[in-house]
Each structure stands twice: as C-alpha cells, then as structure tokens.
Design an enzyme around this catalytic site. Structure first.
Site, mmCIF file in Angstrom:
data_model
loop_
_atom_site.group_PDB
_atom_site.id
_atom_site.type_symbol
_atom_site.label_atom_id
_atom_site.label_comp_id
_atom_site.label_asym_id
_atom_site.label_seq_id
_atom_site.Cartn_x
_atom_site.Cartn_y
_atom_site.Cartn_z
ATOM 1 N N CYS A 199 5.901 1.059 -9.260
ATOM 2 C CA CYS A 199 5.205 0.892 -10.543
ATOM 3 C C CYS A 199 5.726 1.875 -11.578
ATOM 4 C CB CYS A 199 3.700 1.028 -10.357
ATOM 5 S SG CYS A 199 3.215 2.420 -9.355
ATOM 6 N N THR A 207 -1.243 -6.094 -12.623
ATOM 7 C CA THR A 207 -2.244 -6.040 -13.685
ATOM 8 C C THR A 207 -3.143 -7.285 -13.616
ATOM 9 O OG1 THR A 207 -0.815 -4.681 -15.050
ATOM 10 C CG2 THR A 207 -2.506 -5.939 -16.209
ATOM 11 N N GLY A 250 -5.555 -6.794 -10.782
ATOM 12 C CA GLY A 250 -6.430 -5.676 -11.145
ATOM 13 C C GLY A 250 -7.509 -6.096 -12.124
ATOM 14 N N GLU A 270 -4.676 1.196 -10.535
ATOM 15 C CA GLU A 270 -3.292 1.635 -10.765
ATOM 16 C C GLU A 270 -2.461 0.361 -10.794
ATOM 17 O OE1 GLU A 270 -2.575 4.570 -11.497
ATOM 18 O OE2 GLU A 270 -4.057 5.864 -10.535
HETATM 19 P P1 NDP Z 1 -1.214 -8.123 -6.048
HETATM 20 O O1 NDP Z 1 -1.775 -7.360 -7.166
HETATM 21 O O2 NDP Z 1 -1.564 -9.548 -5.944
HETATM 22 O O3 NDP Z 1 -1.602 -7.437 -4.645
HETATM 23 C C1 NDP Z 1 -2.026 -6.095 -4.465
HETATM 24 C C2 NDP Z 1 -3.122 -6.039 -3.400
HETATM 25 O O4 NDP Z 1 -4.269 -6.759 -3.854
HETATM 26 C C3 NDP Z 1 -2.735 -6.685 -2.076
HETATM 27 O O5 NDP Z 1 -3.376 -6.003 -1.014
HETATM 28 C C4 NDP Z 1 -3.312 -8.080 -2.244
HETATM 29 O O6 NDP Z 1 -3.496 -8.748 -1.020
HETATM 30 C C5 NDP Z 1 -4.630 -7.781 -2.922
HETATM 31 N N1 NDP Z 1 -5.217 -8.895 -3.631
HETATM 32 C C6 NDP Z 1 -4.627 -10.024 -4.089
HETATM 33 N N2 NDP Z 1 -5.524 -10.823 -4.696
HETATM 34 C C7 NDP Z 1 -6.721 -10.198 -4.631
HETATM 35 C C8 NDP Z 1 -8.037 -10.507 -5.078
HETATM 36 N N3 NDP Z 1 -8.298 -11.643 -5.728
HETATM 37 N N4 NDP Z 1 -9.031 -9.633 -4.840
HETATM 38 C C9 NDP Z 1 -8.785 -8.474 -4.196
HETATM 39 N N5 NDP Z 1 -7.561 -8.122 -3.731
HETATM 40 C C10 NDP Z 1 -6.540 -8.962 -3.965
HETATM 41 O O7 NDP Z 1 0.348 -7.933 -6.118
HETATM 42 P P2 NDP Z 1 1.480 -8.820 -5.396
HETATM 43 O O8 NDP Z 1 1.658 -8.273 -4.050
HETATM 44 O O9 NDP Z 1 1.220 -10.266 -5.513
HETATM 45 O O10 NDP Z 1 2.725 -8.481 -6.340
HETATM 46 C C11 NDP Z 1 2.971 -9.219 -7.532
HETATM 47 C C12 NDP Z 1 3.554 -8.340 -8.581
HETATM 48 O O11 NDP Z 1 2.619 -7.314 -8.931
HETATM 49 C C13 NDP Z 1 4.773 -7.547 -8.178
HETATM 50 O O12 NDP Z 1 5.922 -8.283 -8.196
HETATM 51 C C14 NDP Z 1 4.725 -6.434 -9.181
HETATM 52 O O13 NDP Z 1 5.222 -6.865 -10.417
HETATM 53 C C15 NDP Z 1 3.272 -6.135 -9.284
HETATM 54 N N6 NDP Z 1 2.846 -5.052 -8.367
HETATM 55 C C16 NDP Z 1 2.635 -3.818 -8.865
HETATM 56 C C17 NDP Z 1 2.294 -2.795 -8.026
HETATM 57 C C18 NDP Z 1 2.061 -1.437 -8.499
HETATM 58 O O14 NDP Z 1 2.147 -0.482 -7.731
HETATM 59 N N7 NDP Z 1 1.712 -1.258 -9.742
HETATM 60 C C19 NDP Z 1 2.194 -2.976 -6.583
HETATM 61 C C20 NDP Z 1 2.387 -4.324 -6.155
HETATM 62 C C21 NDP Z 1 2.700 -5.298 -7.033
HETATM 63 P P3 NDP Z 1 -2.338 -9.714 -0.446
HETATM 64 O O15 NDP Z 1 -1.222 -8.859 -0.052
HETATM 65 O O16 NDP Z 1 -2.960 -10.354 0.695
HETATM 66 O O17 NDP Z 1 -2.007 -10.659 -1.555
#
Ligand code: NDP
Length: 458
Positions: free
Chosen positions: A264, A210, A213, A230
C-alpha cells in the site's frame, strides 16, 4: 460447515495444501469464545499480561525460520523479506508487551473530589487483513489490541492464511488463554462480514482495498462500531533537481517493486523535476535492470512472483499498450505468477496509471516544473498514504513534507514503517493510525470517574 480452500504456491502455481473456510456460524462461535477469554485476560494483573506477551514474542522468535518459510511458500515473498517480517512480528509483540503496565490515565483537578480516567478494553476486536503482508499487518492489529486487554478474532485473506494460523498456535503454546487470539480463515463476504456485523465485536481493524474498506465502514456504522482503516495508495516519489540523483535513482526500484509492488506504500508515481528527468532515467534504467526477480527461496532475491494468477492478470491489464513503456526489468518465465517490473511514461494527465492503484511492479514517471507543481501533482490523487521527497535543501524538505497530504512521508529515504512511530493514511487511504506508542489507546474506551470527597465548600 467449513469448505476447503486450496492454497497455491505463487512461485510454481501449484496447490500444496487446503484450509477450511469458516462460515458465519464458526465466526459466531469464535467471537463467543473470545468474549469469554477476554474477561479472564482483562482481569489478569497487568504485569502477568505483559509477561505472557513477552513469551508470545519469544515463541515467534523461536519459530522465525518456520514462519518465514511458510510466507515464502504461501505468498511468494523472498526469503530475506520473509525473515524480516517474522522478526518484525516478534519486535511488535515485544514493543507492546510494555503497554499493559503503561496504560496510564489522568487525574484531573476538580472541585469537591477527585476525577480520574481509565483506559478500559473494548472487548472483542475483529482484525481483517489482506494477502500482501499477511503476518506483519496482522501483528499491527493483534499486538496492541491484546496489550490493551482485548481478545482478537483475526480473518486472514483467503489466499494467505498460513502464517496467521501458525501465529495463533504459537500464542497458545506461549500460554495465552485459549480463545484469546483466534484465526477464522474464510471468504471476505462471508466470514469477514460476519465479523464486522457481529454485535459482540466491539471494533474492526481493516486493511485492504478502499472499496472493501468503505463497505466495512458502512456495515460498522449500523452498530456505531469504531473502525481503523488502512486502505490503498498511489504514493509519489518526488525527486527535485537539487537531490542526490544517484541515491534517489538507486533507491527508487525498492520503493515500488519491493514485495512485487503489492504494497500500500508503494511509490508508484515518480515525479521528477524536468531539468533532471533525462539524467534520472539514465540512472533508473540500470537500477531496474539489476533488480533481482527470481526464486523466492534464494537469499539475495529482491522480488518474487505476484500472489496469484488472478492478480497477475489484473496487473497486466495496466500494460495494454495505451501508455508508453520506457523500459522493463527481468523476470523468470514458466510456471508461477511472474511479472517483469515496468517503468511507464504516461503522456496524458488523465492516464489511469496516474490515478489507479496497480498493486504490482509498475511505476509511472512524470515530469514537473518547480516546487508548487511538484506538490500539486503529488496531491493529485484520491489517496494519501505515503511518499518520499528527495532534495538537498532542508527547508524544501520540510515545506514539501508539510504540503503533501499523506500520513507517512520520508525525506531522502523511502522508508515508511517503523513500529515505534504511527502509521496510516489521509483522504481515501484510511482512518486512524496503527503502530507507535499510542496504538493500544485505539483499543480502549476512556472512562471518566468522579469521586466525591464530601468537601463542604464544593
Ligand atoms: P480486499 O479489500 O477485498 O481484501 C482485504 C481483506 O478483506 C481480505 O481478508 C478479504 O477477504 C476481506 N474482505 C473482502 N470483502 C469483505 C467484506 N465484504 N467484508 C469484510 N471483509 C472483506 O482486497 P483484495 O484482496 O480483493 O485486493 C484488491 C485490491 O485492493 C488490490 O489489488 C489492491 O489494489 C488493494 N489492496 C490494498 C491493500 C493495502 O494494503 N492497502 C491490501 C490488499 C489489497 P478475502 O481474501 O476472502 O477476499
């Protein structure tokens, strides 16, 4: 210039390959290539676009074992799950290959002529996906976006880029135009932000936390760019006293420990009506003990390791002794990012285990008294993604499913995702819906055209 990033097998902790990380310049070049490819793609006859998407689905089908093996190695998913995921990507592509010929507009009664609507493609769509379900979540974005006549630039998570890279190769092999589906592995704050900020990216589909996002949405707002988000969840599994307790308890581990809780939709809060709490826990304990955690390469294993050492540390932080632990399951010891499933019994309403997304195999069990309190507790979260309701009372199943503020609910089941039905969250779990028959429309702009017929009466 690309820098190399080591890709680690979560089951062993060992790096086994490297992937070049795209920087801002490479993202810019990918978007330009995508824009050129999109023009040709949108100009193709709908039936030809449909045929190419069916060929892409067939190529994914033929490469199913290879894709599954890649996901086992890169993400630690059990092989049975990874095979299902590869099949799901094929099915999603097949489903949306029916869309190019069905993007049907309207003809609206007006005076003085005819009025018709067209669903025009947006152009280049940026799809940013997380590490928990690398190929399925990618397909939820790229399949309907391509079907609606767009090009896609996909940024996988740093930790898990391998299946996305292979899917883009399969698209090319299947005959999709060069540049139409490109993958830019890279850091979120570099490649991800470059994609969101790029003026030629018309829409961003983001799945992840979140927090990120919300950042993506703020960046997109600068260009009035639409987003589908999402995000996280803290979903409730509501078990009423009149439920089939054997079925509810047997299914509960899968509802939260599947994919090691890195889901999620994980039902990470089990809310049980107080009169059956003990009876439910008596049934849950053997079900958790029987949950098979082990080598993801073995058929029959239900849960592999967590995705990374860093993530395991974060998950372990929730078992710091401040919340009573009812019981735990088993996990291998030794190398790899293993974590035994845990069932917690918080005794304080403000315990963070009831509010924060763990994204690991940790579940909190909480008692409630009566339907109104059950609904109140289920809704006592900033999130609203999924959830389950277990009851034999049909009326209650309907009432409670209407009262719980979540986008994807199931009654007497824990199933959240069917690609034929819409999926997405309320509240801080997101904006917009993926999947289902209408998903391609989210990748179009509706254009209205009035044709004057010179009717003298108008
Ligand atoms: P993030 O939201 O940071 O990452 C999701 C995607 O966004 C990755 O491809 C990431 O790249 C990318 N991203 C990160 N920062 C930016 C930015 N500033 N602008 C655009 N894209 C970006 O999740 P995390 O992987 O850090 O996970 C942290 C926590 O988030 C988890 O422990 C969980 O609680 C939650 N989460 C929830 C998900 C869901 O399906 N709802 C999925 C994943 C995580 P990169 O990998 O290079 O950081």
């Amino acid at each position: 210039m690309s820098t190399a990033f080591a890709i680690v097998d979560p089951a062993t902790g060992e790096a086994f390959t490297e992937v070049g990380m795209a920087d801002r310049g490479e993202v810019d070049a990918a978007v330009r290539r995508a824009a050129r490819a999109q023009e040709g793609w949108a100009a193709l006859a709908p039936a030809d676009r449909a045929r190419l998407l069916r060929r892409f689905a067939a190529a994914v089908d033929a490469a199913g074992e290879e894709l599954a093996a890649l996901e086992v190695r890169n993400s630690g998913h059990p092989i049975d799950s990874a095979r299902w995921e590869a099949g799901h990507v094929r099915d999603v592509l097949e489903y949306y290959s029916g869309s190019p010929e069905r993007l049907i507009g309207q003809q609206i009664p007006v005076a003085g002529g005819i009025d018709v609507t067209f669903h025009e493609p947006l152009g280049v769509v940026g799809v940013i996906v997380p590490w928990n379900f690398p190929m399925t979540i990618a397909a939820w974005g790229f399949a309907p976006a391509l079907a609606a006549g767009n090009a896609v630039v996909l940024k996988p998570a740093e930790w898990t880029p391998l299946t996305a890279l292979r899917l883009a190769e399969l698209a090319l092999e299947a005959g999709l135009p060069d540049g139409l589906l490109q993958v830019v592995p890279g850091r979120g704050d570099e490649a991800g932000e470059a994609l969101v900020r790029h003026p030629d990216v018309a829409k961003v589909v983001f799945t992840g936390s979140t927090r990120t996002g919300s950042r993506v949405m703020a960046l997109a707002a600068e260009q009035v760019k639409p987003v589908t988000l999402e995000l996280g969840g803290k979903s409730a599994n509501l078990v009423f006293a009149d439920a089939d307790l054997d079925a509810a308890a047997a299914a509960a581990p899968g509802a939260v420990f599947d994919n090691a809780g890195q889901d999620c939709c994980a039902r990470s809060r089990i809310l049980v009506e107080r009169s059956v709490l003990d009876a439910f826990l008596e049934r849950l304990e053997p079900a958790v003990a029987a949950w098979r955690v082990g080598d993801p390469r073995e058929t029959g294993v239900q849960m592999g390791p967590l995705v990374s050492a860093e993530h395991r540390e974060r998950v372990a932080g929730f078992l710091d002794g401040s919340t009573p632990v009812a019981f735990r399951g088993q996990a291998p010891t030794g190398p790899g990012f293993w974590f035994a499933p845990a069932v917690l019994l918080p005794d304080r309403a403000d315990d963070r285990i009831l509010t924060d997304e763990v994204f690991g195999p940790v579940v909190a069990v909480q008692a409630f008294d009566g339907e109104a309190e059950g609904v109140r507790l289920a809704n006592a979260t900033a999130y609203g993604l999924s959830g389950s309701i277990w009851t034999r009372d049909l009326g209650r199943g309907l009432r409670v499913s209407r009262a719980v503020r979540a986008g994807a609910l199931s009654v007497n089941s824990n199933s959240s995702v069917r690609f034929t039905a819409p999926f997405g969250g309320m509240k801080r779990s997101g904006i917009g819906r993926e999947l289902g028959p209408d998903a391609p429309l989210a990748f179009t702009d509706t254009k209205n055209v009035f044709y004057a017929t010179g009717d003298p009466a108008a």
